[in-house]
Design a protein around this motif. Structure first.
Motif, PDB file in Angstrom:
ATOM      1  N   PRO A 131       0.854  -1.191   0.000  1.00 42.41           N
ATOM      2  CA  PRO A 131       0.000   0.000   0.000  1.00 42.41           C
ATOM      3  C   PRO A 131       0.891   1.243   0.000  1.00 42.41           C
ATOM      4  O   PRO A 131       1.878   1.288   0.730  1.00 42.41           O
ATOM      5  CB  PRO A 131      -0.765  -0.103   1.317  1.00 42.41           C
ATOM      6  N   TRP A 141      -9.650  -7.737  14.808  1.00 40.67           N
ATOM      7  CA  TRP A 141      -8.695  -7.841  13.689  1.00 40.67           C
ATOM      8  C   TRP A 141      -7.269  -7.635  14.203  1.00 40.67           C
ATOM      9  O   TRP A 141      -6.345  -8.382  13.860  1.00 40.67           O
ATOM     10  CB  TRP A 141      -9.043  -6.828  12.598  1.00 40.67           C
ATOM     11  N   GLU A 164      -3.926 -10.181  14.233  1.00 41.51           N
ATOM     12  CA  GLU A 164      -2.621  -9.797  13.685  1.00 41.51           C
ATOM     13  C   GLU A 164      -1.511  -9.935  14.719  1.00 41.51           C
ATOM     14  O   GLU A 164      -0.411 -10.402  14.423  1.00 41.51           O
ATOM     15  CB  GLU A 164      -2.668  -8.345  13.200  1.00 41.51           C
ATOM     16  N   ARG A 194      -0.877 -13.667  15.170  1.00 44.41           N
ATOM     17  CA  ARG A 194      -0.367 -14.362  13.983  1.00 44.41           C
ATOM     18  C   ARG A 194       0.939 -13.760  13.459  1.00 44.41           C
ATOM     19  O   ARG A 194       1.880 -14.462  13.123  1.00 44.41           O
ATOM     20  CB  ARG A 194      -1.430 -14.322  12.885  1.00 44.41           C
ATOM     21  N   ASP A 195       0.981 -12.404  13.347  1.00 45.58           N
ATOM     22  CA  ASP A 195       2.119 -11.740  12.693  1.00 45.58           C
ATOM     23  C   ASP A 195       3.063 -11.050  13.676  1.00 45.58           C
ATOM     24  O   ASP A 195       4.134 -10.602  13.295  1.00 45.58           O
ATOM     25  CB  ASP A 195       1.632 -10.676  11.700  1.00 45.58           C
ATOM     26  N   THR A 236      -1.364  -3.676  13.101  1.00 45.95           N
ATOM     27  CA  THR A 236      -1.057  -2.686  12.067  1.00 45.95           C
ATOM     28  C   THR A 236      -2.205  -1.698  11.863  1.00 45.95           C
ATOM     29  O   THR A 236      -3.362  -1.989  12.177  1.00 45.95           O
ATOM     30  CB  THR A 236      -0.785  -3.369  10.709  1.00 45.95           C
ATOM     31  N   LEU A 253      -3.237  -0.747   8.930  1.00 47.80           N
ATOM     32  CA  LEU A 253      -4.085  -1.296   7.857  1.00 47.80           C
ATOM     33  C   LEU A 253      -5.070  -2.306   8.438  1.00 47.80           C
ATOM     34  O   LEU A 253      -6.216  -2.380   7.999  1.00 47.80           O
ATOM     35  CB  LEU A 253      -3.213  -1.951   6.774  1.00 47.80           C
ATOM     36  N   VAL A 259      -8.767 -12.832   4.389  1.00 54.26           N
ATOM     37  CA  VAL A 259      -7.991 -12.091   3.387  1.00 54.26           C
ATOM     38  C   VAL A 259      -6.749 -12.869   2.939  1.00 54.26           C
ATOM     39  O   VAL A 259      -6.178 -12.562   1.904  1.00 54.26           O
ATOM     40  CB  VAL A 259      -7.565 -10.683   3.878  1.00 54.26           C
ATOM     41  N   TYR A 291      -4.265 -16.061  -1.490  1.00 50.09           N
ATOM     42  CA  TYR A 291      -2.931 -16.596  -1.805  1.00 50.09           C
ATOM     43  C   TYR A 291      -2.987 -18.108  -1.948  1.00 50.09           C
ATOM     44  O   TYR A 291      -2.276 -18.694  -2.754  1.00 50.09           O
ATOM     45  CB  TYR A 291      -1.929 -16.197  -0.719  1.00 50.09           C
ATOM     46  N   TYR A 296       1.419  -6.609   5.557  1.00 47.53           N
ATOM     47  CA  TYR A 296       0.173  -5.944   5.182  1.00 47.53           C
ATOM     48  C   TYR A 296      -0.934  -6.973   5.057  1.00 47.53           C
ATOM     49  O   TYR A 296      -0.870  -7.853   4.210  1.00 47.53           O
ATOM     50  CB  TYR A 296       0.348  -5.184   3.860  1.00 47.53           C
ATOM     51  N   ARG A 297      -1.950  -6.872   5.894  1.00 47.37           N
ATOM     52  CA  ARG A 297      -3.053  -7.834   5.932  1.00 47.37           C
ATOM     53  C   ARG A 297      -2.489  -9.253   5.933  1.00 47.37           C
ATOM     54  O   ARG A 297      -2.917 -10.104   5.173  1.00 47.37           O
ATOM     55  CB  ARG A 297      -4.006  -7.620   4.760  1.00 47.37           C
ATOM     56  N   GLY A 298      -1.487  -9.463   6.768  1.00 43.31           N
ATOM     57  CA  GLY A 298      -0.957 -10.810   6.948  1.00 43.31           C
ATOM     58  C   GLY A 298       0.065 -11.227   5.903  1.00 43.31           C
ATOM     59  O   GLY A 298       0.728 -12.247   6.066  1.00 43.31           O
ATOM     60  N   ALA A 299       0.208 -10.466   4.807  1.00 42.14           N
ATOM     61  CA  ALA A 299       1.182 -10.827   3.775  1.00 42.14           C
ATOM     62  C   ALA A 299       2.517 -10.171   4.095  1.00 42.14           C
ATOM     63  O   ALA A 299       2.589  -8.954   4.241  1.00 42.14           O
ATOM     64  CB  ALA A 299       0.681 -10.371   2.411  1.00 42.14           C
TER      65      ALA A 299
END
Lengths: 431, 112
Positions: A197, A247, A251, A254-255, A259, A261, A301, A305, B46-49
C-alpha cells in the motif's frame, strides 16, 4: 388537505443520503491508499466513475426496477417511474417525500458498484469498467435490491432480515468482485512482486469517512428519526469497535504486530457485518457480530494466496465474508427486544430465521457471482478488459488518465525532472 | 584531486554536514539513494502478507577535494556518521582527472 409531511424524518433521511454519498469518496480513499502510487488515481476514478454511471441509471429506470410495482417477486416495473417526473409533485399524504427515499437509495446503488472496483486494482480499462458497472447495476443490483427491500420481492416476502444491505450490498458486491478478479486475472507479478500500500494515512482517512457515513447508511435506513434509528446507530458503532480490536488481536497473535491497515480493515469488516443485523440484535449481540467478523475477515484475506485469485484489495475477504457473517448471525443472535422483533436460535426462536437468512444470502451470492462472470466474459471478448502489460507495469495513471498522483517519488511524471517537460511545453505555447 | 563518496544513514546527514563546515571544503552534493550492505533489509506485513524490503534508504554525499585534505575530511565524515551499529555506511575515495567550473570555464584546482 393538511400535509402529512414529517419534517424531522425528512430532514434525517436527506442528511443520511448525503452521509452515504460521503462514503463514496471515503471508499475511494480507503482503496486508493492501498494501491501502489502509480495507480492511485485510477482507483479513485473507478469508484467515482461508477457512481456517475449508476446515479444516472437510477434516475432513468433503476429506481423503478428496484421499487416499482412488483412483477412476480423478481423485479419492479422498469417504466413505472421512468425519469422520475411523476414523483416531483408534492404528495400531501406522504410523511416522507418520494424524492428523499429515491435519493437515499440512489447513493446505495452508486456505492455498491464502487465496492467491486477494489478487486481489479491497477489493471482494468477504464471504459470497460464503466460498462461493466452499468450493466451489473441493471442486471444484478436493481433486481436484487427489489428482491431484498421492496414489498413483493421474493427475499423480502420470505421474511429474510437485511436491514441496510448485508445481502443486497455486501454479499452482492463481494461475489461480483470474486467473479471479476477470476475473469480478469492476476496483476503482472502477483503474488511474487511486493505490492505494498502506498499511503496508509489515506487508507485511514477513507476508513474514518466510511465509519461516519455508515451512520447514514444504517441509521438512515430506519427512514425515520426515531428509536429504531437510535438503536441501529448504537449497534453500528459498537460492532465496529469490536471488529477493529478483533482484527488487531488476530494480527498480533499471527504476525506479531497490530497494524494500522488492520485497524482500518477491521473498521470496515465490522461495519459490513452489522449492516444487515443492526436492527435485530442487542448491543451485546452487536459486539459478538463485530468480534466474529473481525476474526473471520482477518483470516479470510489470506485465502486468495492459497486459492490463487488476485482480489487485489480483499473485497471478497472483507465484504463477502463480512456480509455473510452479519446476515447469518441474525439467525442466531436476533432478539425480540430489538426493533425488528424476531428471535434467533440463541433466544429460543429456533433455526427458522437462520434457514431464511441462509437462503437469502446464498441466492444473492450465486446470482451475482454467475451473472458478473458472464458480463465480464462478454466484455473481455468484445473489447478487452485489461490494459496492456507495459501500461500496467509502468503505471495505469499516466497511460490511461495522463496524470500522476504525486509530484514526488518515482511514480511517473513526478520527481526531479518533472519541470523539464513542462518548461518545453510552455515555450511552445508562448511561440 | 579526489572524489570522496560517503554513504551514510539519512538521520546522520546533519551531523556530517555541520562537522564538515569547519574543514574548508568548497561544496558538496547530497542525494537520496537506496541499497544494501551487511544490514540487509527489513520485513513489513500488510493484511498478513509479509514483504521483505531488501533495499534500505541511505544518503550519498559527494565532495571533490585537493589531495592534501582527503584524509582529514574522510576522518571527519567517519566520526560524524558513526553510531557503532550495523548499517552505518561506507566512505570511498577515487581519483578525479579533470574538473570545470561551468560559470567561468576555469579548470583544475581553480574550479573547486
Amino acid at each position: 388537505m393538511e400535509s402529512m409531511l414529517d419534517t424531522g424524518n425528512t430532514a434525517w433521511v436527506l442528511t443520511a443520503a448525503a452521509m452515504v454519498l460521503l462514503m463514496i469518496p471515503g471508499l475511494a480513499f480507503f482503496y486508493g491508499g492501498m494501491v501502489r502510487s502509480k495507480s492511485v488515481l485510477n482507483m479513485l476514478m473507478m469508484v467515482m466513475g461508477a457512481a456517475f454511471v449508476v446515479m444516472i441509471l437510477w434516475v432513468l429506470f433503476g429506481y423503478s426496477m428496484a421499487f416499482g410495482t412488483d412483477q412476480n417477486g423478481l423485479i419492479g416495473n422498469p417504466t413505472e417511474f421512468f425519469g422520475l417526473e411523476g414523483l416531483m409533485a408534492d404528495d400531501p399524504e406522504a410523511s416522507l417525500p418520494a424524492m428523499a427515499f429515491v435519493s437515499f437509495q440512489a447513493m446505495f446503488a452508486a456505492l455498491t458498484v464502487g465496492l467491486i472496483a477494489g478487486a481489479i486494482a491497477d489493471r482494468a480499462k477504464f471504459g470497460a469498467w464503466l460498462v461493466f458497472g452499468g450493466i451489473w447495476a441493471i442486471i444484478v443490483y436493481f433486481p436484487v435490491a427489489h428482491w431484498v427491500w421492496s414489498a413483493g420481492g421474493w427475499i423480502f416476502e420470505l421474511g429474510v432480515i437485511d436491514f441496510a444491505g448485508g445481502t443486497a450490498v455486501h454479499i452482492n458486491a463481494g461475489a461480483a468482485a470474486l467473479a471479476l478478479a477470476i475473469v480478469i486475472g492476476r496483476r503482472v507479478g502477483w503474488p511474487k512482486t511486493p505490492m505494498r500500500p502506498h499511503n496508509l494515512t489515506l487508507v485511514m482517512i477513507g476508513a474514518g469517512l466510511l465509519w461516519f457515513g455508515w451512520f447514514g447508511f444504517n441509521a438512515g435506513s430506519a427512514l425515520a428519526a426515531d428509536n429504531s434509528a437510535s438503536v441501529v446507530f448504537l449497534n453500528t458503532f459498537v460492532a465496529t469497535a469490536a471488529a477493529g480490536l478483533a482484527w488487531l488481536a488476530v494480527e498480533k497473535i499471527r504476525d506479531g504486530h497490530a497494524t494500522s491497515l488492520g485497524a482500518a480493515s477491521g473498521i470496515v469488516a465490522g461495519l459490513v457485518a452489522i449492516t444487515p443485523a443492526c436492527s435485530s440484535v442487542s448491543p451485546i449481540g452487536a459486539i459478538v457480530i463485530g468480534i466474529v467478523a473481525g476474526v473471520l475477515c482477518a483470516l479470510a484475506v489470506g485465502l486468495k494466496y492459497k486459492l490463487g485469485y488476485d482480489d487485489s484489495l480483499d473485497v471478497v475477504g472483507v465484504h463477502l465474508v463480512g456480509g455473510l457473517v452479519g446476515t447469518l448471525l441474525i439467525g442466531v443472535l436476533a432478539t425480540e427486544a430489538a426493533p425488528a422483533g424476531v428471535n434467533g436460535l440463541l433466544y429460543g426462536g429456533g433455526a427458522d430465521q437462520l434457514g431464511k437468512q441462509a437462503i437469502g444470502a446464498f441466492a444473492v451470492l450465486f446470482y451475482s457471482l454467475i451473472v458478473a462472470a458472464i458480463i465480464a466474459l462478454i466484455i473481455k471478448a468484445a473489447r478487452g478488459f485489461r490494459v496492456d502489460e507495459d501500461v500496467e507495469v509502468s503505471g495505469i495513471d499516466l497511460a490511461v488518465h495522463a496524470e500522476s498522483g504525486y509530484e514526488l517519488g518515482d511514480s511517473g511524471g513526478g520527481g526531479a525532472f518533472a519541470g523539464v517537460g513542462h518548461a518545453a511545453r510552455n515555450k511552445e505555447v508562448q511561440a | 584531486m579526489k572524489l570522496i563518496t560517503a554513504i551514510v544513514k539519512p538521520f546522520k546527514l546533519e551531523d556530517v554536514k555541520s562537522a564538515l563546515e569547519g574543514q574548508g571544503i568548497h561544496g558538496l552534493t547530497v542525494s537520496e539513494v537506496s541499497g544494501f550492505g551487511r544490514q540487509k533489509g527489513h520485513t513489513e506485513v500488510y493484511r498478513g502478507a509479509e514483504y521483505t524490503v531488501d533495499l534500505v534508504p541511505k544518503v550519498r554525499i559527494e565532495i571533490v577535494v585537493e589531495d592534501g585534505s582527503v584524509d582529514d575530511i574522510v576522518d571527519t565524515i567517519v566520526s560524524a556518521a558513526n553510531t557503532g551499529k550495523i548499517g552505518d555506511g561506507k566512505v570511498w575515495v577515487s581519483p578525479i582527472d579533470s574538473i570545470v567550473r561551468v560559470r567561468t570555464g576555469e579548470r583544475g584546482a581553480e574550479a573547486l
